[in-house]
Enzyme design. Structure first.
Site, PDB file in Angstrom:
ATOM      1  N   LYS A  56       0.833  -1.203   0.000  1.00 22.07           N
ATOM      2  CA  LYS A  56       0.000   0.000   0.000  1.00 22.07           C
ATOM      3  C   LYS A  56       0.870   1.256   0.000  1.00 22.07           C
ATOM      4  O   LYS A  56       0.652   2.168  -0.805  1.00 22.07           O
ATOM      5  CB  LYS A  56      -0.926  -0.003   1.219  1.00 22.07           C
ATOM      6  CG  LYS A  56      -1.852   1.205   1.265  1.00 22.07           C
ATOM      7  CD  LYS A  56      -2.734   1.185   2.505  1.00 22.07           C
ATOM      8  CE  LYS A  56      -1.973   1.629   3.730  1.00 22.07           C
ATOM      9  NZ  LYS A  56      -2.851   1.835   4.905  1.00 22.07           N
TER      10      LYS A  56
ATOM     11  N   ASP B  30      -6.258   0.607   0.538  1.00 18.65           N
ATOM     12  CA  ASP B  30      -6.465   0.861   1.962  1.00 18.65           C
ATOM     13  C   ASP B  30      -7.830   0.299   2.370  1.00 18.65           C
ATOM     14  O   ASP B  30      -8.531  -0.327   1.568  1.00 18.65           O
ATOM     15  CB  ASP B  30      -6.347   2.355   2.265  1.00 18.65           C
ATOM     16  CG  ASP B  30      -7.579   3.129   1.831  1.00 18.65           C
ATOM     17  OD1 ASP B  30      -8.283   2.681   0.896  1.00 18.65           O
ATOM     18  OD2 ASP B  30      -7.850   4.173   2.439  1.00 18.65           O
TER      19      ASP B  30
END
Length: 211
Positions: free
Chosen positions: A121, A139
């Site tokens: 991420k 996310d």
């Protein structure tokens, strides 16, 4: 409607809804985004933006932060939670940037992944926001909304969601789409309350699986 068609429809509608969506972490240099995204784990971006001001006043560049003891970093970042592990990762990461990359953030996905505290991420966020490369940042908002909308099927694993989105989202659209999903997840398709489907621009094409 195929998943590819659904993805394109979602992209176009969210563009109109959130034309100026971007990263909500404040930064003016790539290394600061690295620090902030590590601090943002299980913490709000708003709190991170406040805490880092004090951190950068004391340690204004990579070299200064690399020379800092983890305990001194922890004393400042503790309000973000998980202070000990976050401070340890930030310290180790900055030292590598200082010693190996001349205080610069590497412009390579795998090199970013090799940095302490940097997962997929974070690496995607850096690649997309800093270097303008194709990126998909999975996310919690992205994962929740993609499942609800029907872009992925009952998949909570961040990497699996990322890989599924790569197959249906045009590469140049991925990074902005993920930012817009964050805005939409905060304002409309919320996690802690019932989603506000009555004012959602995706209501008629959303699978609404009750996830």
């Amino acid at each position: 409607m195929t998943k590819e068609q659904l993805a394109l429809a979602v992209i176009e509608r969210l563009k109109k809804e959130y034309p100026d969506a971007g990263c909500s972490l404040d930064y003016d240099d790539a290394w600061k985004l690295l620090v902030s995204v590590r601090l943002a784990a299980q913490c709000t971006d708003a709190r991170v933006n406040i805490v880092v001001q004090k951190l950068y006043q004391k340690y204004p560049d990579v070299a200064a932060l690399a020379a800092a003891e983890p305990e001194d970093i922890e004393a400042i970042v503790r309000p973000c939670g998980l202070g000990k592990s976050k401070a340890r990762d930030i310290s180790a990461c900055m030292r590598i940037l200082h010693e190996k990359y001349q205080d610069r953030v590497p412009e390579d996905f795998n090199a970013l992944l090799a940095l302490p505290g940097v997962g997929r991420k974070s690496a995607n966020l850096i690649m997309g926001d800093v270097f303008g490369a194709p990126a998909i940042v999975t996310d919690t908002h992205c994962i929740r909304l993609c499942n609800r909308i029907g872009l992925v099927e009952n998949t909570k694993d961040p990497k699996k969601v990322e890989m599924a989105l790569w197959k249906i989202v045009p590469p140049q659209e991925g990074n902005d789409l993920c930012h817009r999903l964050v805005y939409h997840g905060r304002e409309v398709c919320t996690a802690r309350t019932k989603p506000h489907c009555e004012r959602c621009c995706l209501e008629d094409i959303c699978r609404k699986a009750g996830l």
